[in-house]
Design a protein around this motif. Structure first.
Motif, mmCIF file in Angstrom:
data_model
loop_
_atom_site.group_PDB
_atom_site.id
_atom_site.type_symbol
_atom_site.label_atom_id
_atom_site.label_comp_id
_atom_site.label_asym_id
_atom_site.label_seq_id
_atom_site.Cartn_x
_atom_site.Cartn_y
_atom_site.Cartn_z
ATOM 1 N N THR A 1 20.438 -24.445 -10.061
ATOM 2 C CA THR A 1 19.918 -24.775 -8.726
ATOM 3 C C THR A 1 20.968 -25.384 -7.805
ATOM 4 O OG1 THR A 1 19.193 -27.024 -9.312
ATOM 5 C CG2 THR A 1 17.643 -25.214 -9.746
ATOM 6 N N ALA B 1 24.626 -25.171 -5.968
ATOM 7 C CA ALA B 1 25.706 -24.264 -5.569
ATOM 8 C C ALA B 1 27.063 -24.736 -6.074
ATOM 9 C CB ALA B 1 25.730 -24.128 -4.042
ATOM 10 N N VAL C 1 14.622 -18.768 -6.618
ATOM 11 C CA VAL C 1 15.849 -18.846 -5.822
ATOM 12 C C VAL C 1 17.087 -18.787 -6.717
ATOM 13 C CG1 VAL C 1 17.174 -20.231 -4.176
ATOM 14 C CG2 VAL C 1 14.668 -20.139 -4.011
ATOM 15 N N ALA C 2 17.079 -19.535 -7.810
ATOM 16 C CA ALA C 2 18.266 -19.635 -8.666
ATOM 17 C C ALA C 2 18.723 -18.295 -9.240
ATOM 18 C CB ALA C 2 18.023 -20.642 -9.782
ATOM 19 N N ARG D 1 20.679 -16.588 -6.578
ATOM 20 C CA ARG D 1 21.901 -17.335 -6.286
ATOM 21 C C ARG D 1 22.966 -17.092 -7.353
ATOM 22 N NH1 ARG D 1 22.564 -22.118 -3.265
ATOM 23 N NH2 ARG D 1 20.326 -22.591 -3.329
ATOM 24 N N LYS E 1 24.295 -13.382 -7.224
ATOM 25 C CA LYS E 1 25.242 -13.166 -6.121
ATOM 26 C C LYS E 1 26.600 -13.780 -6.437
ATOM 27 C CE LYS E 1 24.300 -13.103 -1.845
ATOM 28 N NZ LYS E 1 23.949 -13.493 -0.458
#
Length: 229
Positions: A60, A62, A111-112, A115, A118
């Protein structure tokens, strides 16, 4: 020998994925948030020093992902498995929702995975690899129970994201799999679950091996059965 990158490798399905992939001779980046507390994973890695490398990473965050990415560098990744996930505490029914729980579950489960994918996409592209998200039948619109709606919603949403991702990655030669492990006897699944973790993971790895660009974006389970959206 393929290179696997597995999140949530410290327990349950993730630990068994790490165990079986390493036993098959593959190299595994075993990713978890707190390696110091991951005693079972540490023991497994110590017994397989040539092909298991523990990578600290909070899916979670960045900055944590960027640190892990710098550690991996440009090494190709053949299979990235977004396995890290949380069920979340109750209440989760629509009329009695704990919104902090909903926010946390969506951050980890929905979301994770995007993320992380990517961030490591260049590594996947180098290998013409495969990216997997571990989903659930509870994310299907046919699932009727409403008591775990934070979890269910997070899986429905990640299914949609990765179905779209499959379209975007096809031209890059990267296949996308959306897989349910079934109801597994783990800390998350509980003791009443119908599947052993060994059986589930054996099936998951078989489905991952069979995945290609023609079947990219499909939603199925560990046994190769197509699941309804």
């Amino acid at each position: 020998m393929a290179t696997y990158f597995i999140t949530g490798a410290n327990r349950g399905v993730g630990l068994e994925l790490t165990r079986q992939a390493a036993a098959a001779g593959h190299y595994v980046y075993a990713v978890c948030r707190g390696p110091g507390k991951a005693h079972d994973l540490s023991k497994l890695a110590a017994a397989n020093q040539d092909n298991i490398e523990i990578v600290p990473m909070d899916v979670t965050q960045a900055n944590s992902i960027a640190t892990a990415k710098a550690r991996i560098g440009t090494n190709p990744i053949d299979v990235l498995i977004n396995n890290a996930g949380v069920m979340g505490d109750d209440p989760q029914s629509p009329l009695d929702m704990d919104f902090d729980v909903l926010t946390r579950v969506l951050a980890v489960n929905t979301v994770a995975p995007l993320r992380v994918t990517k961030a490591f996409l260049p590594n996947l592209e180098r290998a013409k690899g495969k990216v997997i998200v571990i989903s659930s039948m509870m994310g299907s619109f046919t699932y009727g129970e409403t008591s775990k709606m934070a979890y269910c919603t997070s899986k429905t949403a990640v299914n949609r994201l990765f179905h779209a991702l499959a379209q975007d990655l096809k031209s890059k030669g990267v296949a996308v799999g959306i897989l349910s492990p079934g109801w597994v006897r783990t800390d998350m699944g509980g003791p009443s679950a119908t599947l052993t973790v060994e059986t589930s993971v054996k099936g998951l790895l078989q489905q991952i091996a069979a995945l290609d660009l023609k079947t990219s974006g499909s939603f199925g389970n560990y046994a190769g059965q197509a699941l309804p959206w």
